[in-house]
Structure formats: structure tokens, C-alpha cells
Design a protein around this motif. Structure first.
Motif, PDB file in Angstrom:
ATOM      1  N   UNK A 115       0.842  -0.996   0.305  1.00 35.20           N
ATOM      2  CA  UNK A 115      -0.186   0.201  -0.048  1.00 35.20           C
ATOM      3  C   UNK A 115       0.764   1.482  -0.320  1.00 35.20           C
ATOM      4  N   UNK A 116       1.706   1.025   0.495  1.00 31.08           N
ATOM      5  CA  UNK A 116       2.834   2.719   0.953  1.00 31.08           C
ATOM      6  C   UNK A 116       3.404   2.457  -0.514  1.00 31.08           C
ATOM      7  N   UNK A 117       3.833   1.437  -0.804  1.00 32.75           N
ATOM      8  CA  UNK A 117       4.783   2.097  -2.391  1.00 32.75           C
ATOM      9  C   UNK A 117       3.376   2.354  -3.330  1.00 32.75           C
ATOM     10  N   UNK A 118       2.907   1.598  -3.406  1.00 32.82           N
ATOM     11  CA  UNK A 118       1.506   2.032  -4.595  1.00 32.82           C
ATOM     12  C   UNK A 118       0.959   3.101  -4.010  1.00 32.82           C
ATOM     13  N   UNK A 119       1.082   3.802  -2.801  1.00 31.25           N
ATOM     14  CA  UNK A 119       0.651   5.837  -2.705  1.00 31.25           C
ATOM     15  C   UNK A 119       1.891   6.395  -2.936  1.00 31.25           C
ATOM     16  N   UNK A 120       3.047   6.194  -2.334  1.00 33.96           N
ATOM     17  CA  UNK A 120       4.728   6.647  -2.901  1.00 33.96           C
ATOM     18  C   UNK A 120       4.261   6.962  -5.152  1.00 33.96           C
ATOM     19  N   UNK A 121       4.707   5.596  -5.355  1.00 32.47           N
ATOM     20  CA  UNK A 121       4.265   5.653  -6.727  1.00 32.47           C
ATOM     21  C   UNK A 121       3.165   6.368  -7.542  1.00 32.47           C
ATOM     22  N   UNK A 122       2.205   6.510  -7.169  1.00 36.11           N
ATOM     23  CA  UNK A 122       1.087   7.628  -7.440  1.00 36.11           C
ATOM     24  C   UNK A 122       1.249   8.652  -7.318  1.00 36.11           C
ATOM     25  N   UNK A 123       2.036   9.428  -6.156  1.00 37.37           N
ATOM     26  CA  UNK A 123       1.916  10.571  -5.995  1.00 37.37           C
ATOM     27  C   UNK A 123       3.819  11.313  -6.924  1.00 37.37           C
ATOM     28  N   UNK A 124       4.505  10.156  -7.140  1.00 35.31           N
ATOM     29  CA  UNK A 124       5.463  10.520  -7.469  1.00 35.31           C
ATOM     30  C   UNK A 124       4.935  10.457 -10.004  1.00 35.31           C
ATOM     31  N   UNK A 125       3.875   9.841  -9.701  1.00 38.62           N
ATOM     32  CA  UNK A 125       3.490  10.192 -11.148  1.00 38.62           C
ATOM     33  C   UNK A 125       2.687  11.544 -10.788  1.00 38.62           C
ATOM     34  N   UNK A 126       1.795  11.231 -10.315  1.00 37.72           N
ATOM     35  CA  UNK A 126       0.879  13.072 -10.258  1.00 37.72           C
ATOM     36  C   UNK A 126       1.611  14.106 -10.493  1.00 37.72           C
ATOM     37  N   UNK A 127       3.282  14.056  -9.141  1.00 41.47           N
ATOM     38  CA  UNK A 127       4.341  15.491  -9.524  1.00 41.47           C
ATOM     39  C   UNK A 127       4.862  15.169 -10.546  1.00 41.47           C
ATOM     40  N   UNK A 128       5.289  14.647 -11.614  1.00 39.19           N
ATOM     41  CA  UNK A 128       6.130  14.284 -12.693  1.00 39.19           C
ATOM     42  C   UNK A 128       5.088  15.146 -13.772  1.00 39.19           C
ATOM     43  N   UNK A 129       3.879  14.353 -13.656  1.00 37.73           N
ATOM     44  CA  UNK A 129       2.344  15.075 -14.401  1.00 37.73           C
ATOM     45  C   UNK A 129       2.582  16.734 -14.403  1.00 37.73           C
ATOM     46  N   UNK A 130       1.969  16.921 -13.265  1.00 36.54           N
ATOM     47  CA  UNK A 130       2.514  18.352 -12.635  1.00 36.54           C
ATOM     48  C   UNK A 130       2.700  19.010 -13.185  1.00 36.54           C
ATOM     49  N   UNK A 131       4.064  19.033 -12.862  1.00 35.69           N
ATOM     50  CA  UNK A 131       5.206  19.307 -12.881  1.00 35.69           C
ATOM     51  C   UNK A 131       5.317  19.726 -14.520  1.00 35.69           C
ATOM     52  N   UNK A 132       5.244  19.705 -15.713  1.00 38.19           N
ATOM     53  CA  UNK A 132       5.596  20.189 -17.212  1.00 38.19           C
ATOM     54  C   UNK A 132       4.142  20.753 -16.897  1.00 38.19           C
ATOM     55  N   UNK A 133       2.834  20.881 -16.582  1.00 38.23           N
ATOM     56  CA  UNK A 133       1.870  21.679 -16.727  1.00 38.23           C
ATOM     57  C   UNK A 133       2.346  23.436 -16.196  1.00 38.23           C
ATOM     58  N   UNK A 134       2.932  23.030 -15.384  1.00 41.73           N
ATOM     59  CA  UNK A 134       3.177  24.273 -14.175  1.00 41.73           C
ATOM     60  C   UNK A 134       4.320  25.014 -15.158  1.00 41.73           C
ATOM     61  N   UNK A 135       4.776  24.541 -15.432  1.00 40.15           N
ATOM     62  CA  UNK A 135       6.053  24.439 -15.868  1.00 40.15           C
ATOM     63  C   UNK A 135       5.739  25.459 -17.210  1.00 40.15           C
ATOM     64  N   UNK A 136       4.812  24.769 -18.522  1.00 44.79           N
ATOM     65  CA  UNK A 136       4.275  25.560 -19.786  1.00 44.79           C
ATOM     66  C   UNK A 136       3.280  26.727 -19.025  1.00 44.79           C
ATOM     67  N   UNK A 137       2.583  26.467 -18.347  1.00 42.79           N
ATOM     68  CA  UNK A 137       1.166  27.597 -17.935  1.00 42.79           C
ATOM     69  C   UNK A 137       2.848  28.876 -17.387  1.00 42.79           C
ATOM     70  N   UNK A 138       3.513  28.949 -16.601  1.00 42.56           N
ATOM     71  CA  UNK A 138       4.055  29.528 -15.884  1.00 42.56           C
ATOM     72  C   UNK A 138       5.090  30.058 -17.544  1.00 42.56           C
ATOM     73  N   UNK A 139       5.646  29.597 -18.017  1.00 42.71           N
ATOM     74  CA  UNK A 139       6.374  29.827 -19.460  1.00 42.71           C
ATOM     75  C   UNK A 139       4.868  30.792 -19.893  1.00 42.71           C
TER      76      UNK A 139
END
Length: 215
Positions: A122-146
Motif C-alpha cells: 500500500x505504501x509503495x503504491x501510494x508513493x508511486x502514485x504521488x511521484x507520477x502525479x508530481x511528474x505530470x503536474x510539473x510540466x503543466x506548471x512550467x508550461x503555464x508559467x512560461x
């Protein structure tokens, strides 16, 4: 094939459904003797079902295999033979009593390990989901800032150009034009001097023009 189907029907009807209904009647009437009888039967029948899973694979080719199974189930169930009670008292109960502590320890360890593994997964699954969400969120945030930065730069450039054009148009004036400006310069000392100088130059040009006409 036919014998296997008949054997399965007999086990289903007489080995499962009828004992289940009889157990229901024992619970309803609260008869302790019936409780003990059917509990012994279900323990023996559970062991029979486990053994049947393997014997069907390796010994089903033997002659009269399914007929022997039918006879065994009837023997376990019949009140006349009391097969389940005999097997329980002579074999099952002594075997379980001698290994009861080991079985309890094994079940306890299995529960703890399964619980820990479940938490780890369960902890590994939650960690993997959080990392995936962060990776997907950062490019969108960078694109929005640009995009916002580029838009701000364009707005600033447009505003600066508009202000420069307005300033040039507002303060441009030709000394030879006789048009009067619609604005008033700031009433400072340098502003008044510039205004008086402009009036004197204009008056001088007018006088010169009048003299030329008189000549």
C-alpha cells in the motif's frame, strides 16, 4: 463421465445442502448435541473436500473411483454409521490436538506477514502514485508559467510602445505651424519662459509678414 456427474450431484445435495439445513435446525433449536454432531461433520467434510481436490487429479482413472466417493459421503452422513463422528474422534481430534500450538503459531505468523506485506504494498503504491502525479503536474506548471511570462512580456511591450507613441504625438510640435496646441504645458518657470519665447517668435514672424505686404 456420467459417474462423475452423478458423484458431483450426490456430494452437492447430500454432502453439502442437507447438512447445511440440518445445521440451521440445530442453531434454531439450540440443541447442543446437534451442534457437536454437525460441527464434527463439517470438519471432516472440509478435510474430505481438500483431499478430493488432489485425488480427482491423480486417481480419477481408477475403476469405481466416483462410486467410492458416493459411498464415502453417505457413510459420513448416515446416522446409522456415524462415519463423521468416528473419523473425528479417532483421527482428526488427536491429530489436531497434538499440533494445535504449531498451527496457531503458523496462522499468527501468516497474519502478521500478510499484514506487513499489505502495508508495504500500500505504501509503495501510494508513493508511486504521488511521484507520477508530481511528474505530470510539473510540466503543466512550467508550461503555464512560461505562457504567463510570455503574455506579460507581450503586454509590457505593447504598453511601452503605446506610451511612447502617445508621448511623441503629444509633445511633437513644429515651430512653423500656426496651430495652437490643445494642452497646456506645466506652469513652471522653464515652462513659462518657453511659452513667452514662443509667443515672441510668433509675433515677430507676423510683424515681418505685415511689413512685406506693406512694401
Amino acid at each position: 463421465m456420467i459417474s462423475s456427474i452423478i458423484s458431483r450431484l450426490v456430494i452437492l445435495l447430500f454432502g453439502t445442502l442437507y447438512p447445511a439445513y440440518a445445521s440451521y435446525k440445530a442453531v434454531k433449536t439450540k440443541n447442543v448435541k446437534e451442534y457437536v454432531k454437525w460441527m464434527m461433520y463439517w470438519i471432516v467434510f472440509a478435510l474430505f473436500t481438500c483431499a478430493e481436490t488432489f485425488t480427482d487429479v491423480f486417481f480419477s482413472w481408477l475403476p469405481f473411483y466416483y462410486e467410492i466417493k458416493i459411498i464415502l459421503v453417505i457413510w459420513l452422513l448416515s446416522p446409522a454409521t456415524k462415519g463423521s463422528s468416528i473419523l473425528y474422534r479417532k483421527f482428526v481430534h488427536p491429530a489436531l490436538s497434538s499440533r494445535e500450538q504449531e498451527i496457531d503459531e503458523y496462522i499468527s505468523k501468516a497474519k502478521e506477514q500478510s499484514y506487513k506485506q499489505f502495508l508495504d504494498l500500500g505504501s509503495k503504491g501510494v508513493t508511486a502514485l504521488m511521484q507520477t502525479a508530481i511528474k505530470n503536474f510539473n510540466p503543466m506548471l512550467s508550461l503555464s508559467d512560461t505562457t504567463i511570462t510570455q503574455k506579460d512580456q507581450v503586454d509590457v511591450a505593447v504598453k511601452s510602445q503605446s506610451a511612447q507613441e502617445f508621448t511623441n504625438e503629444f509633445y511633437s510640435a513644429d515651430d512653423d505651424d500656426e496651430l495652437e496646441l490643445d494642452y497646456e504645458r506645466p506652469q513652471t518657470r522653464s515652462g513659462r519662459a518657453a511659452k513667452n519665447k514662443g509667443k515672441a517668435a510668433k509675433k515677430s514672424r507676423k510683424n515681418k509678414k505685415n511689413e512685406e505686404m506693406s512694401d
